[in-house]
Write a protein that holds these residues in place. Structure first.
Motif, PDB file in Angstrom:
ATOM      1  N   ALA A 240     -15.818 -31.624 -11.194  1.00 23.37           N
ATOM      2  CA  ALA A 240     -16.120 -31.859  -9.777  1.00 23.37           C
ATOM      3  C   ALA A 240     -17.478 -32.527  -9.609  1.00 23.37           C
ATOM      4  CB  ALA A 240     -16.078 -30.531  -9.009  1.00 23.37           C
ATOM      5  N   THR A 244     -18.751 -36.446  -8.124  1.00 22.69           N
ATOM      6  CA  THR A 244     -19.695 -36.662  -7.023  1.00 22.69           C
ATOM      7  C   THR A 244     -20.990 -37.317  -7.487  1.00 22.69           C
ATOM      8  OG1 THR A 244     -20.476 -34.375  -7.267  1.00 22.69           O
ATOM      9  CG2 THR A 244     -18.784 -34.805  -5.591  1.00 22.69           C
ATOM     10  N   PHE A 296     -21.060 -24.082  -2.524  1.00 22.92           N
ATOM     11  CA  PHE A 296     -20.694 -25.156  -3.439  1.00 22.92           C
ATOM     12  C   PHE A 296     -19.628 -26.058  -2.821  1.00 22.92           C
ATOM     13  CE2 PHE A 296     -18.540 -27.060  -7.119  1.00 22.92           C
ATOM     14  CZ  PHE A 296     -19.628 -27.509  -7.857  1.00 22.92           C
ATOM     15  N   MET A 297     -18.659 -25.470  -2.126  1.00 19.58           N
ATOM     16  CA  MET A 297     -17.614 -26.258  -1.461  1.00 19.58           C
ATOM     17  C   MET A 297     -18.183 -27.183  -0.395  1.00 19.58           C
ATOM     18  SD  MET A 297     -14.661 -23.366  -0.908  1.00 19.58           S
ATOM     19  CE  MET A 297     -13.676 -24.448   0.154  1.00 19.58           C
ATOM     20  N   VAL A 299     -20.693 -29.063  -0.352  1.00 22.40           N
ATOM     21  CA  VAL A 299     -21.687 -29.960  -0.958  1.00 22.40           C
ATOM     22  C   VAL A 299     -21.974 -31.182  -0.092  1.00 22.40           C
ATOM     23  CG1 VAL A 299     -19.940 -31.188  -2.327  1.00 22.40           C
ATOM     24  CG2 VAL A 299     -22.317 -31.149  -3.098  1.00 22.40           C
ATOM     25  N   GLU A 300     -20.961 -31.695   0.606  1.00 19.16           N
ATOM     26  CA  GLU A 300     -21.171 -32.885   1.430  1.00 19.16           C
ATOM     27  C   GLU A 300     -21.915 -32.568   2.724  1.00 19.16           C
ATOM     28  OE1 GLU A 300     -17.502 -34.883   2.071  1.00 19.16           O
ATOM     29  OE2 GLU A 300     -17.200 -35.387  -0.042  1.00 19.16           O
ATOM     30  N   PRO A 305     -25.591 -27.926  -4.411  1.00 15.43           N
ATOM     31  CA  PRO A 305     -24.661 -27.405  -5.428  1.00 15.43           C
ATOM     32  C   PRO A 305     -25.298 -26.383  -6.356  1.00 15.43           C
ATOM     33  CG  PRO A 305     -25.320 -29.648  -5.956  1.00 15.43           C
ATOM     34  CD  PRO A 305     -25.811 -29.373  -4.576  1.00 15.43           C
ATOM     35  N   TYR A 366     -13.161 -29.862  -4.299  1.00 16.31           N
ATOM     36  CA  TYR A 366     -14.004 -28.973  -3.507  1.00 16.31           C
ATOM     37  C   TYR A 366     -13.175 -28.166  -2.512  1.00 16.31           C
ATOM     38  CZ  TYR A 366     -18.124 -31.028  -5.607  1.00 16.31           C
ATOM     39  OH  TYR A 366     -19.085 -31.411  -6.517  1.00 16.31           O
TER      40      TYR A 366
END
Length: 392
Positions: A240, A244, A296-297, A299-300, A305, A366
């Protein structure tokens, strides 16, 4: 040899096979992006490949108890790590050659003996714990974290210095095999010299009965959830992160940070459990893990992270060891219940790869991490079943 020195060697030997088992696994998952690229697999196909290791483990755990009863932990451990080491040595060249079939076969025969080692380690570990005046079991599991950390750090360095995946796997396979065989010389569980048909019958009944016990099943759900979360991180976090923008070595380093936190948590975990109690430790662990996965999910949105991985690892530290400890409250039933929860571990491992891989292929990895998030919240709700049983 003094009793204290004997206990120290026993503790060290048991801890060593937790370390080497983790070292093998961490070496593989830390170089997951390279494995995926060399075998030309998409996300869903990589999910299927990740299922092979726990599939081998599930095959191994089915006869782990029988082997230990027949041959004792020393001989079983030696055979286990000879097979695992040779299979891991074969895995590297198979991956580099791009041969999916050979890589899958080698990975299966790494997973099979590692499940037996898992059973052996927990049998010896709980025995060491009971023989000591202090709680040693979390620290023994802590060496699994040290192995994961060592594998991730070593992989990051080897990737950065350009050492090939095949050379890396060969060296780690030989090292793990030799160290583990030597460590097993300290083990204390001897084979049963006489196993009667009635004895076998009673063992079979006990092994089947645990699958109908409400408490054991609920604890197994908790164990399943923590291992699902651990497996999700192990297989998919490096991949993952590379998706990214992280480099392969950066992703391996981030995975190493995750295991630094788990290791520290497990090494001090005995004191935490003594302070909070087992049930509260499991509850807090599940909630912290949930928060880490959620960060963490996102992140955007929050772009943190590392914070997510720190919380994720902190929560993961003692949840599963406490599930094992809960299964060991009654010594006479401990082997059957430990075998059950380790079986659940490998069922979890079989499901995590394809489940997250399939969701990740459709919606992104994610989003797929929402699966272990939900299971962690369920574990928090069920944490009350891990309270120690009242002694008669």
């Amino acid at each position: 040899m003094s009793k204290q020195k004997r206990l120290g060697l026993w503790f060290a030997g048991t801890s060593a096979i937790f370390f080497t088992r983790a070292l093998l696994f961490s070496t593989f998952v830390s170089r997951g992006p390279e494995v995926q690229e060399a075998l030309n697999l998409n996300t869903a196909e990589m999910g299927l490949l990740s299922m092979v290791f726990p599939a081998g483990g599930l095959a191994g755990i089915m006869f782990a108890g029988l082997l230990v009863n027949r041959f004792g932990t020393r001989r079983v451990n030696a055979a286990t790590y000879i097979l695992a080491g040779l299979s891991f040595v074969a895995l590297g060249p198979a991956v580099v050659s791009g041969n999916v079939f050979l890589a899958s076969a080698a990975l299966f025969f790494v997973g099979l003996p590692m499940a037996i080692s898992d059973f052996v380690g927990n049998i010896e570990g709980t025995a060491v714990d009971k023989a000591s005046k202090r709680s040693l079991f979390p620290a023994i599991h802590g060496l699994f974290g040290v192995g994961m950390l060592t594998g991730a750090t070593l992989a990051s360095w080897l990737i950065a210095t350009g050492v090939g995946l095949d050379i890396s796997f060969i060296a780690v396979g030989v090292f793990a095999g030799v160290i583990s065989v030597l460590a097993g010389l300290t083990f204390n569980t001897n084979p049963r010299q006489q196993i009667t048909s009635s004895g076998n019958s009673e063992e079979k009944k006990s092994s089947l009965r645990v699958w109908t016990e409400k408490r054991s099943l609920l604890i197994a759900v908790i164990g399943f959830s923590f291992i699902l979360a651990e497996g999700a991180a192990g297989v998919w976090v490096p991949i993952a992160l590379t998706q990214t923008g992280f480099s392969g070595s950066e992703a391996a380093f981030a995975f190493g940070v995750f295991w630094i936190v788990i290791t520290i948590g497990r090494l001090i975990g005995g004191s935490i459990v003594d302070l909070m109690g087992r049930r509260m430790a499991v509850l807090v662990s599940a909630l912290i893990t949930s928060s880490g996965i959620l960060v963490f999910m996102a992140v955007e949105i929050v772009a943190l992270p590392y914070l997510g991985l720190v919380l994720w690892g902190l929560g993961m530290a003692i949840g599963f060891p406490m599930a094992i400890a809960s299964m060991s409250d009654e010594p006479t039933m401990a082997p059957a219940r430990i075998n059950m929860i380790i079986s659940v571990v490998y069922i979890s491992g079989i499901t995590v790869g394809p489940a997250l891989g399939a969701v990740g292929q459709v919606a992104g990895l994610y989003v797929a991490f929402g699966i272990p998030l939900v299971m962690m919240l369920l574990s928090a709700a069920l944490s009350g079943v891990t309270r120690p049983l009242a002694k008669n």
